[in-house]
Write a protein that holds these residues in place. Structure first.
Motif, PDB file in Angstrom:
ATOM      1  N   ARG A  79       0.803  -1.218   0.000  1.00 43.36           N
ATOM      2  CA  ARG A  79       0.000   0.000   0.000  1.00 43.36           C
ATOM      3  C   ARG A  79       0.843   1.279   0.000  1.00 43.36           C
ATOM      4  O   ARG A  79       0.296   2.373   0.019  1.00 43.36           O
ATOM      5  CB  ARG A  79      -0.946  -0.013   1.193  1.00 43.36           C
ATOM      6  CG  ARG A  79      -2.038  -1.064   1.032  1.00 43.36           C
ATOM      7  CD  ARG A  79      -2.811  -1.296   2.319  1.00 43.36           C
ATOM      8  NE  ARG A  79      -3.980  -2.092   2.127  1.00 43.36           N
ATOM      9  CZ  ARG A  79      -3.985  -3.421   1.971  1.00 43.36           C
ATOM     10  NH1 ARG A  79      -2.851  -4.082   1.958  1.00 43.36           N
ATOM     11  NH2 ARG A  79      -5.112  -4.085   1.817  1.00 43.36           N
ATOM     12  N   LEU A  80       2.140   1.129  -0.010  1.00 44.20           N
ATOM     13  CA  LEU A  80       3.016   2.301  -0.016  1.00 44.20           C
ATOM     14  C   LEU A  80       3.217   2.805  -1.439  1.00 44.20           C
ATOM     15  O   LEU A  80       3.409   2.006  -2.352  1.00 44.20           O
ATOM     16  CB  LEU A  80       4.376   1.960   0.596  1.00 44.20           C
ATOM     17  CG  LEU A  80       4.383   1.700   2.089  1.00 44.20           C
ATOM     18  CD1 LEU A  80       5.740   1.153   2.523  1.00 44.20           C
ATOM     19  CD2 LEU A  80       4.044   2.957   2.860  1.00 44.20           C
ATOM     20  N   PRO A  81       3.180   4.117  -1.616  1.00 44.21           N
ATOM     21  CA  PRO A  81       3.476   4.663  -2.950  1.00 44.21           C
ATOM     22  C   PRO A  81       4.971   4.499  -3.216  1.00 44.21           C
ATOM     23  O   PRO A  81       5.792   5.139  -2.577  1.00 44.21           O
ATOM     24  CB  PRO A  81       3.082   6.137  -2.821  1.00 44.21           C
ATOM     25  CG  PRO A  81       3.174   6.444  -1.374  1.00 44.21           C
ATOM     26  CD  PRO A  81       2.897   5.153  -0.650  1.00 44.21           C
ATOM     27  N   ALA A 108       6.820   5.038  -5.984  1.00 47.83           N
ATOM     28  CA  ALA A 108       7.354   5.699  -7.170  1.00 47.83           C
ATOM     29  C   ALA A 108       8.809   6.078  -6.923  1.00 47.83           C
ATOM     30  O   ALA A 108       9.283   6.084  -5.779  1.00 47.83           O
ATOM     31  CB  ALA A 108       6.520   6.948  -7.473  1.00 47.83           C
ATOM     32  N   ALA A 111      10.178   7.928  -3.761  1.00 48.59           N
ATOM     33  CA  ALA A 111       9.193   7.935  -2.679  1.00 48.59           C
ATOM     34  C   ALA A 111       9.886   7.564  -1.380  1.00 48.59           C
ATOM     35  O   ALA A 111      10.705   6.654  -1.328  1.00 48.59           O
ATOM     36  CB  ALA A 111       8.064   6.963  -2.976  1.00 48.59           C
ATOM     37  N   PRO A 161       3.792   7.631   4.745  1.00 45.05           N
ATOM     38  CA  PRO A 161       4.302   7.810   3.384  1.00 45.05           C
ATOM     39  C   PRO A 161       4.538   9.312   3.197  1.00 45.05           C
ATOM     40  O   PRO A 161       3.784  10.140   3.743  1.00 45.05           O
ATOM     41  CB  PRO A 161       3.158   7.320   2.495  1.00 45.05           C
ATOM     42  CG  PRO A 161       2.300   6.474   3.392  1.00 45.05           C
ATOM     43  CD  PRO A 161       2.452   7.059   4.766  1.00 45.05           C
ATOM     44  N   PRO A 184       3.900  11.551   0.923  1.00 44.19           N
ATOM     45  CA  PRO A 184       2.770  12.417   0.540  1.00 44.19           C
ATOM     46  C   PRO A 184       1.813  12.691   1.707  1.00 44.19           C
ATOM     47  O   PRO A 184       1.294  13.798   1.844  1.00 44.19           O
ATOM     48  CB  PRO A 184       2.072  11.630  -0.579  1.00 44.19           C
ATOM     49  CG  PRO A 184       3.122  10.722  -1.125  1.00 44.19           C
ATOM     50  CD  PRO A 184       3.993  10.375   0.043  1.00 44.19           C
ATOM     51  N   GLU A 185       1.567  11.695   2.546  1.00 50.14           N
ATOM     52  CA  GLU A 185       0.712  11.906   3.729  1.00 50.14           C
ATOM     53  C   GLU A 185       1.387  12.837   4.721  1.00 50.14           C
ATOM     54  O   GLU A 185       0.738  13.674   5.347  1.00 50.14           O
ATOM     55  CB  GLU A 185       0.386  10.570   4.403  1.00 50.14           C
ATOM     56  CG  GLU A 185      -0.578   9.706   3.643  1.00 50.14           C
ATOM     57  CD  GLU A 185      -1.987  10.285   3.614  1.00 50.14           C
ATOM     58  OE1 GLU A 185      -2.403  10.961   4.578  1.00 50.14           O
ATOM     59  OE2 GLU A 185      -2.675  10.048   2.609  1.00 50.14           O
TER      60      GLU A 185
END
Length: 151
Positions: free
Chosen positions: A25-27, A29, A32, A48, A50-51
């Motif tokens: 479930r981790l982005p 990319a 990242a 993560p 972005p969060e």
């Protein structure tokens, strides 16, 4: 996004294997990253990136003349650490954060929707027992949205 509790071992170097269900479930990319920060409940929060950026934006919006807001910013932002996942799916926990959360050999990784909490396993089990004995559903009734979800 993240849910469930997984028991994992912290190795002698302070590395922690992220459970496969969480890694999925981790982005992931290019570039990242993950961010560890202390949680006021004496565990660690793993976000993560972005969060974490959303959390930083909210913290930035807090009033700088409010003592509690300044303290929270200092705790969360001042002790945040960016980490990468290695080829074996592990992250290196800085010793300062391991000490803060009292992490020993066994660790509970607890999904909390947008983040993962990292607890000493014995502390986690003890807190769960305490919380189970002290949940007052009626106290949640004042928040209509929350109460409607569980009642």
């Amino acid at each position: 996004m993240f849910r469930g509790t997984y028991s994992v071992s912290l190795d002698a170097k302070g590395r922690l294997a992220i459970p496969a269900r969480f890694r999925e479930r981790l982005p992931m990319a290019d570039g990242a990253r993950l961010v560890f920060t202390p949680d006021p409940d004496r565990c660690l929060a793993l976000y993560p990136e972005p969060e974490w950026m959303l959390i930083e934006q909210k913290l930035q919006g807090l009033p700088s003349f409010n003592v509690a807001a300044r303290r929270l910013k200092r705790l969360l932002i001042g002790n945040a650490h960016d980490v990468d996942i290695d080829a074996q799916g592990r992250v290196l926990l800085p010793s300062k954060l391991r000490d803060y959360a009292g992490l020993q050999k066994r660790v509970a990784m607890v999904g909390q929707i947008n983040k993962i909490e990292v607890w000493d396993e014995d502390v986690w089990n003890s807190r769960c027992d305490e919380w189970k004995d002290n949940i007052e559903i009626n106290d949640l009734a004042s928040d209509g949205d929350l109460a409607s979800l569980i009642l």
